[in-house]
Design a protein around this motif. Structure first.
Motif, PDB file in Angstrom:
ATOM      1  N   PHE A 105       4.471   3.107  -5.013  1.00 53.64           N
ATOM      2  CA  PHE A 105       3.340   2.959  -4.107  1.00 53.64           C
ATOM      3  C   PHE A 105       2.955   4.321  -3.556  1.00 53.64           C
ATOM      4  CE2 PHE A 105       4.822  -1.427  -4.069  1.00 53.64           C
ATOM      5  CZ  PHE A 105       3.622  -2.100  -4.198  1.00 53.64           C
ATOM      6  N   LYS A 163       1.450   4.973  -0.845  1.00 52.05           N
ATOM      7  CA  LYS A 163       1.628   5.012   0.606  1.00 52.05           C
ATOM      8  C   LYS A 163       3.020   5.487   1.018  1.00 52.05           C
ATOM      9  CE  LYS A 163       0.196   1.178   2.315  1.00 52.05           C
ATOM     10  NZ  LYS A 163       0.069  -0.132   2.989  1.00 52.05           N
ATOM     11  N   GLU A 208      -3.342   1.202  -5.844  1.00 51.74           N
ATOM     12  CA  GLU A 208      -2.442   1.568  -4.754  1.00 51.74           C
ATOM     13  C   GLU A 208      -1.133   2.185  -5.236  1.00 51.74           C
ATOM     14  OE1 GLU A 208      -1.846  -1.759  -2.131  1.00 51.74           O
ATOM     15  OE2 GLU A 208      -3.921  -2.411  -2.393  1.00 51.74           O
TER      16      GLU A 208
END
Length: 180
Positions: free
Chosen positions: A96, A98, A119
């Motif tokens: 990911f 993030k 993502e």
């Protein structure tokens, strides 16, 4: 053969990270395996039932027969186990964007590109993700009977935890305070 001291230090830090990543990867594969099995089971019409029997006889000498939903029958689940790992060819290893967490995810969902693809960063590896199928087959070989028995008897809400954490011990428990 002589290795400089800094190489020993490098390998001392590198090897635990590789072992953890492999365990994390196996946990992810186990979770996706169970989810694939659940998808197969839930795709079967609940009205489809089969008659099963065992080798026991009743008081009259007749074989005891029962009806069970097709999706929870031994024969159907065995067939699913034989083919489910081939679906791992449609999965990729990714992290990911993030938080850098490793995941294993399908490229295609319901005939469309997986919406999570934007993502994540796909991890390119030399084996073209063939290791995902290998890990899946390894899990199925190790616990096929347990897997079938749990799927036949448990509700679908806790099956991933039951198999991947309790039976296979691939995913950490909350008591270990390790979050994946």
């Amino acid at each position: 053969m002589f290795f400089p001291k800094h190489l020993y230090i490098f390998f001392a830090f590198l090897l635990p990270g590789i072992a953890f990543d492999t365990l994390h990867l196996k946990c992810e594969v186990c979770c996706r395996l169970v989810e694939e099995i659940q998808r197969n089971v839930s795709s079967v019409d609940p009205a489809n039932i089969v008659q099963v029997s065992n080798f026991r006889l009743d008081g009259n000498g007749d074989q005891i027969k029962q009806t069970v939903p097709l999706a929870r029958s031994q024969l159907y689940l065995t067939e699913v186990m034989e083919s489910v790992c081939e679906k791992m060819n449609d999965y990729v290893r990714a992290t990911f964007k993030k938080n850098g967490t490793l995941t294993v995810m399908p490229l295609i969902l319901d005939g469309k590109m997986n919406p999570l693809m934007s993502e994540v960063d796909v991890v390119q590896d030399s084996d073209l993700n063939k290791s995902l199928q290998y890990y899946c087959e390894d899990i199925v070989d190790d616990i096929e009977e347990d897997l079938i028995n749990i799927i036949k008897s448990e509700d679908d809400d806790h099956i991933v935890h039951s198999i991947c954490t309790n039976v296979m011990q691939l995913c950490p428990t909350k008591n270990n305070k390790v979050e994946l």
